[in-house]
Design a protein around this motif. Structure first.
Motif, PDB file in Angstrom:
ATOM      1  N   MET A 113       2.101   7.190   3.999  1.00  0.00           N
ATOM      2  CA  MET A 113       1.016   8.148   3.990  1.00  0.00           C
ATOM      3  C   MET A 113      -0.143   7.636   3.147  1.00  0.00           C
ATOM      4  SD  MET A 113       0.917  12.148   2.839  1.00  0.00           S
ATOM      5  CE  MET A 113       1.512  11.944   1.186  1.00  0.00           C
ATOM      6  N   ASN A 114       0.126   7.091   1.987  1.00  0.00           N
ATOM      7  CA  ASN A 114      -0.942   6.686   1.082  1.00  0.00           C
ATOM      8  C   ASN A 114      -1.888   5.665   1.682  1.00  0.00           C
ATOM      9  OD1 ASN A 114       0.298   8.337  -0.736  1.00  0.00           O
ATOM     10  ND2 ASN A 114       0.985   6.730  -2.082  1.00  0.00           N
ATOM     11  N   GLY A 115      -1.390   4.754   2.502  1.00  0.00           N
ATOM     12  CA  GLY A 115      -2.230   3.700   3.043  1.00  0.00           C
ATOM     13  C   GLY A 115      -3.480   4.236   3.713  1.00  0.00           C
ATOM     14  N   LYS A 116      -3.359   5.233   4.533  1.00  0.00           N
ATOM     15  CA  LYS A 116      -4.520   5.804   5.231  1.00  0.00           C
ATOM     16  C   LYS A 116      -5.445   6.525   4.259  1.00  0.00           C
ATOM     17  CE  LYS A 116      -2.698   5.938   9.806  1.00  0.00           C
ATOM     18  NZ  LYS A 116      -3.417   4.949  10.521  1.00  0.00           N
ATOM     19  N   TYR A 117      -4.871   7.235   3.311  1.00  0.00           N
ATOM     20  CA  TYR A 117      -5.699   7.917   2.311  1.00  0.00           C
ATOM     21  C   TYR A 117      -6.473   6.890   1.484  1.00  0.00           C
ATOM     22  CZ  TYR A 117      -3.421  12.496   2.966  1.00  0.00           C
ATOM     23  OH  TYR A 117      -2.979  13.693   3.461  1.00  0.00           O
ATOM     24  N   GLU A 118      -5.796   5.826   1.076  1.00  0.00           N
ATOM     25  CA  GLU A 118      -6.450   4.771   0.293  1.00  0.00           C
ATOM     26  C   GLU A 118      -7.571   4.125   1.097  1.00  0.00           C
ATOM     27  OE1 GLU A 118      -2.534   3.537  -2.333  1.00  0.00           O
ATOM     28  OE2 GLU A 118      -2.933   2.525  -0.441  1.00  0.00           O
ATOM     29  N   GLN A 119      -7.292   3.811   2.351  1.00  0.00           N
ATOM     30  CA  GLN A 119      -8.304   3.186   3.208  1.00  0.00           C
ATOM     31  C   GLN A 119      -9.509   4.097   3.409  1.00  0.00           C
ATOM     32  OE1 GLN A 119      -6.234   2.194   6.809  1.00  0.00           O
ATOM     33  NE2 GLN A 119      -5.038   0.580   5.834  1.00  0.00           N
ATOM     34  N   ALA A 120      -9.269   5.401   3.475  1.00  0.00           N
ATOM     35  CA  ALA A 120     -10.351   6.360   3.679  1.00  0.00           C
ATOM     36  C   ALA A 120     -11.090   6.668   2.377  1.00  0.00           C
ATOM     37  CB  ALA A 120      -9.807   7.652   4.278  1.00  0.00           C
ATOM     38  N   GLY A 121     -10.546   6.230   1.244  1.00  0.00           N
ATOM     39  CA  GLY A 121     -11.196   6.466  -0.036  1.00  0.00           C
ATOM     40  C   GLY A 121     -10.997   7.862  -0.591  1.00  0.00           C
ATOM     41  N   VAL A 122      -9.916   8.540  -0.160  1.00  0.00           N
ATOM     42  CA  VAL A 122      -9.605   9.868  -0.705  1.00  0.00           C
ATOM     43  C   VAL A 122      -9.315   9.690  -2.188  1.00  0.00           C
ATOM     44  CG1 VAL A 122      -7.974  11.792  -0.637  1.00  0.00           C
ATOM     45  CG2 VAL A 122      -8.739  10.712   1.497  1.00  0.00           C
ATOM     46  N   LYS A 123     -10.125  10.321  -3.035  1.00  0.00           N
ATOM     47  CA  LYS A 123     -10.048  10.066  -4.475  1.00  0.00           C
ATOM     48  C   LYS A 123      -8.886  10.767  -5.158  1.00  0.00           C
ATOM     49  CE  LYS A 123     -14.838   9.084  -4.659  1.00  0.00           C
ATOM     50  NZ  LYS A 123     -16.096   9.095  -5.188  1.00  0.00           N
ATOM     51  N   GLU A 124      -8.458  11.882  -4.605  1.00  0.00           N
ATOM     52  CA  GLU A 124      -7.406  12.651  -5.253  1.00  0.00           C
ATOM     53  C   GLU A 124      -6.705  13.486  -4.202  1.00  0.00           C
ATOM     54  OE1 GLU A 124      -7.483  16.440  -8.267  1.00  0.00           O
ATOM     55  OE2 GLU A 124      -8.688  14.711  -8.812  1.00  0.00           O
ATOM     56  N   TYR A 125      -5.384  13.572  -4.304  1.00  0.00           N
ATOM     57  CA  TYR A 125      -4.673  14.526  -3.454  1.00  0.00           C
ATOM     58  C   TYR A 125      -3.539  15.164  -4.234  1.00  0.00           C
ATOM     59  CZ  TYR A 125      -0.976  11.070  -2.371  1.00  0.00           C
ATOM     60  OH  TYR A 125       0.041  10.167  -2.442  1.00  0.00           O
ATOM     61  N   TRP A 126      -3.206  16.372  -3.804  1.00  0.00           N
ATOM     62  CA  TRP A 126      -2.185  17.168  -4.472  1.00  0.00           C
ATOM     63  C   TRP A 126      -1.053  17.437  -3.506  1.00  0.00           C
ATOM     64  CZ3 TRP A 126      -4.101  21.414  -8.261  1.00  0.00           C
ATOM     65  CH2 TRP A 126      -5.189  20.940  -9.002  1.00  0.00           C
ATOM     66  N   ILE A 127       0.166  17.360  -3.989  1.00  0.00           N
ATOM     67  CA  ILE A 127       1.329  17.789  -3.223  1.00  0.00           C
ATOM     68  C   ILE A 127       1.868  19.035  -3.916  1.00  0.00           C
ATOM     69  CG2 ILE A 127       3.670  17.236  -2.475  1.00  0.00           C
ATOM     70  CD1 ILE A 127       2.789  14.317  -2.304  1.00  0.00           C
ATOM     71  N   VAL A 128       1.879  20.139  -3.179  1.00  0.00           N
ATOM     72  CA  VAL A 128       2.319  21.423  -3.731  1.00  0.00           C
ATOM     73  C   VAL A 128       3.684  21.754  -3.139  1.00  0.00           C
ATOM     74  CG1 VAL A 128       1.784  23.883  -3.931  1.00  0.00           C
ATOM     75  CG2 VAL A 128      -0.080  22.184  -3.926  1.00  0.00           C
ATOM     76  N   GLU A 129       4.628  22.021  -4.028  1.00  0.00           N
ATOM     77  CA  GLU A 129       5.975  22.408  -3.627  1.00  0.00           C
ATOM     78  C   GLU A 129       6.173  23.870  -4.028  1.00  0.00           C
ATOM     79  OE1 GLU A 129       9.017  19.356  -4.473  1.00  0.00           O
ATOM     80  OE2 GLU A 129       7.331  18.218  -5.332  1.00  0.00           O
TER      81      GLU A 129
END
Length: 65
Positions: A1-17
């Motif tokens: 999952m991270n690869g696409k976020y990194e490539q897109a330059g997403v600066k921060e993401y949260w995983i909520v459980e």
């Protein structure tokens, strides 16, 4: 999952459980890889790194019962 976020330059993401009442925050580092900024529970207030004045009270987020 991270690869696409990194490539897109997403600066921060949260995983909520929601069942465990845990939030994990990942921030894109200068190395263009993610590092876990922290893991938080319903007892915490979390400052959003992208916005200087935004703090989220997780007790309100998880008060859905």
């Amino acid at each position: 999952m991270n690869g696409k976020y990194e490539q897109a330059g997403v600066k921060e993401y949260w995983i909520v459980e929601p069942r465990e009442k845990i939030v994990s925050i990942f921030i894109l580092k200068n190395s263009l890889r993610y590092g876990r900024s922290g893991m938080y529970t319903e007892e915490d207030e979390v400052k959003v790194s992208m916005f200087d004045d935004l703090v989220i009270d997780l007790s309100k987020v998880f008060s859905f019962e």
